[in-house]
Design an enzyme around this catalytic site. Structure first.
Site, mmCIF file in Angstrom:
data_model
loop_
_atom_site.group_PDB
_atom_site.id
_atom_site.type_symbol
_atom_site.label_atom_id
_atom_site.label_comp_id
_atom_site.label_asym_id
_atom_site.label_seq_id
_atom_site.Cartn_x
_atom_site.Cartn_y
_atom_site.Cartn_z
ATOM 1 C CG HIS A 198 -1.507 1.257 1.544
ATOM 2 N ND1 HIS A 198 -1.335 2.228 2.241
ATOM 3 C CD2 HIS A 198 -2.815 1.925 0.834
ATOM 4 C CE1 HIS A 198 -2.057 3.206 2.157
ATOM 5 N NE2 HIS A 198 -3.157 2.923 1.307
ATOM 6 C CD GLU A 253 -2.931 2.609 -3.655
ATOM 7 O OE1 GLU A 253 -3.530 3.798 -3.349
ATOM 8 O OE2 GLU A 253 -3.117 1.696 -2.979
ATOM 9 C CG HIS A 254 0.117 6.293 -0.506
ATOM 10 N ND1 HIS A 254 -0.520 7.277 0.022
ATOM 11 C CD2 HIS A 254 -0.723 5.199 -0.284
ATOM 12 C CE1 HIS A 254 -1.588 7.388 0.634
ATOM 13 N NE2 HIS A 254 -1.887 5.803 0.362
ATOM 14 C CD GLU A 263 -4.583 5.551 3.563
ATOM 15 O OE1 GLU A 263 -5.469 4.809 2.856
ATOM 16 O OE2 GLU A 263 -3.744 6.136 3.094
#
Length: 427
Positions: free
Chosen positions: A51, A54-55, A131
């Protein structure tokens, strides 16, 4: 359907698979690239790196400054986003067809040309930590879901949250990111799916001019993960929280996915979920919410598109003066009825019609079609599997639905999560 052609599927010389789903009803195209890597592929101790990466894919490259990709998509009136799951990471843009090759160029560029500095890593690591705080730690339902997953799965990496454990996320660094990038972000580990107003031959030429220029990466080892042991206990996970106003529960079982099931089993589980708790015509909705009036919600779901085994779940919450235990007992009773008596031919046929019709309706949405093909191909399936799925659903028998209910929905082998208001602690 007017304006629609059969999907085409081809490989570039560097091993990248391309699927084109033409639909000429509107001058729009959805461009998705799926990498066959997700959180379940992460090295031990590096949870959250999929994840996190992905950023990082939205940062500067050797050819484009930070923010240039975002501005370009906005200026042409398009949209873009990305998501990470257990088995894949996907990036998508919806743009006019005239901008398609430009989007391919951006995606091909960031596949291999990211500039990963310590400053970039630190800034984006702070973003994913916040997040996690907002999405998980401040949300009682998300905290419980994370704990249930860690209890349901005893050996599989699906037991670890996609976003990662906080203490491991805090340690992610540039070396981790670079190593992850160099292993997984190559054309031979990616699937390009395009749905919309496009011509397959033109797409192939564009793909060869953009993605086709990237060298094939090293062959990846097979995605062989730890196997889940036989489960022989009933487990419960309970969270009480002052922010919870209505109690709820969910019960889950480990079951086969489309990739791991014997022929017909996953299709039968899909229809079992539809009949038991798929929509307002399901048994749980009709019995608990309409006839008995004891549930504010009640349903079931089966997550069939996974690389390894998956989960089947039922859930519910009470309405009015009903107790959570009443709802749970009523859900258990509906499962027991199917295990004992099966389902009727009539309700099976109606469930098949609803379910197959939903895939036909999905054709009206480019992104739904792209998701259907992309998720299947990223978890070991094929274009043929997607195309033949409706026919396989139609062949499921009532006896098969009864068999999977009896084989897999055994309460003695389940994991149940309870989310309770603070005042119910100790009850």
């Amino acid at each position: 359907m007017a304006g629609e052609q059969s999907p085409s599927d081809f490989l570039l010389r560097n091993g990248m698979e391309v699927v084109v789903i033409p639909d000429h009803r509107a001058p729009v195209v959805t461009h998705m690239i799926w990498y066959k890597v997700g959180s379940a592929d992460e090295p031990p101790g590096k949870s959250g790196i999929a994840h996190f990466f992905e950023h990082l894919m939205f940062k500067a490259t050797a050819n484009h400054a930070a923010g240039e990709f975002d501005r370009t998509v906005s200026e042409i009136g398009g949209s873009k986003n990305a998501f990470t799951s257990y088995d894949y990471t996907a990036f998508h843009e919806t743009v006019p067809p005239t901008a398609l090759e430009q989007m391919m160029g951006f995606e091909a560029d960031r596949m291999r040309n990211l500039i990963l500095t310590d400053d970039v890593i630190k800034t984006e690591r702070d973003v994913i930590l916040e997040e996690r705080c907002s999405r998980i730690d401040r949300n009682p339902q998300a905290v419980l879901d994370e704990e249930v997953d860690a209890t349901l799965w005893q050996n599989q990496p699906y037991r670890i949250s996609v976003i990662g454990w906080m203490q491991e996320m805090q340690q992610l660094n540039r070396e981790d990111a670079k190593a992850f990038y160099d292993v997984y972000y190559h054309p031979n580990n990616a699937v390009l799916v395009l749905a919309g107003d496009v011509d397959p031959d033109a797409v192939k030429a564009m793909a060869e001019r953009t993605f086709g220029k990237i060298a094939r990466g090293p062959d990846l080892p097979p995605r062989i993960r730890p196997v889940e042991p036989e489960q022989n206990t009933m487990r419960t996970v309970t969270l009480t929280d002052a922010r919870v106003s209505v109690p709820s529960f969910s019960t889950q079982w480990v079951v086969p996915s489309y990739h791991t099931a014997k022929p017909g089993e996953a299709e039968a589980l899909d229809l079992l979920a539809e009949i038991l708790g798929g929509d307002n015509r399901s048994r749980l909705h009709q019995q608990l919410m309409i006839k008995q009036g004891i549930a504010a919600e009640a349903g079931a779901y089966f997550q069939g598109t996974m690389l390894d085994a998956t989960n089947f779940a039922v859930f519910g919450s009470p309405r009015g003066d009903a107790k959570l235990s009443d709802v749970e007992a009523a859900v258990d009773a509906e499962i027991a009825r199917i295990v004992k008596d099966g389902v009727t031919e009539d309700e099976l046929e109606r469930a098949k019609t609803r379910y197959v019709r939903s895939t036909i309706f999905a054709r009206d949405k480019q992104k739904d079609m792209a998701n259907m093909y992309g998720s299947t191909l990223a978890t070991g399936g094929s274009v043929k599997d997607v195309q033949e799925w409706p026919e396989r659903i139609r062949k499921v028998t009532a006896d098969q639905v009864k068999q999977v209910a009896a084989r897999y929905l055994v309460l003695d082998h389940s994991t149940t999560g309870y989310l309770l208001p603070q005042q119910q602690a100790g009850n």
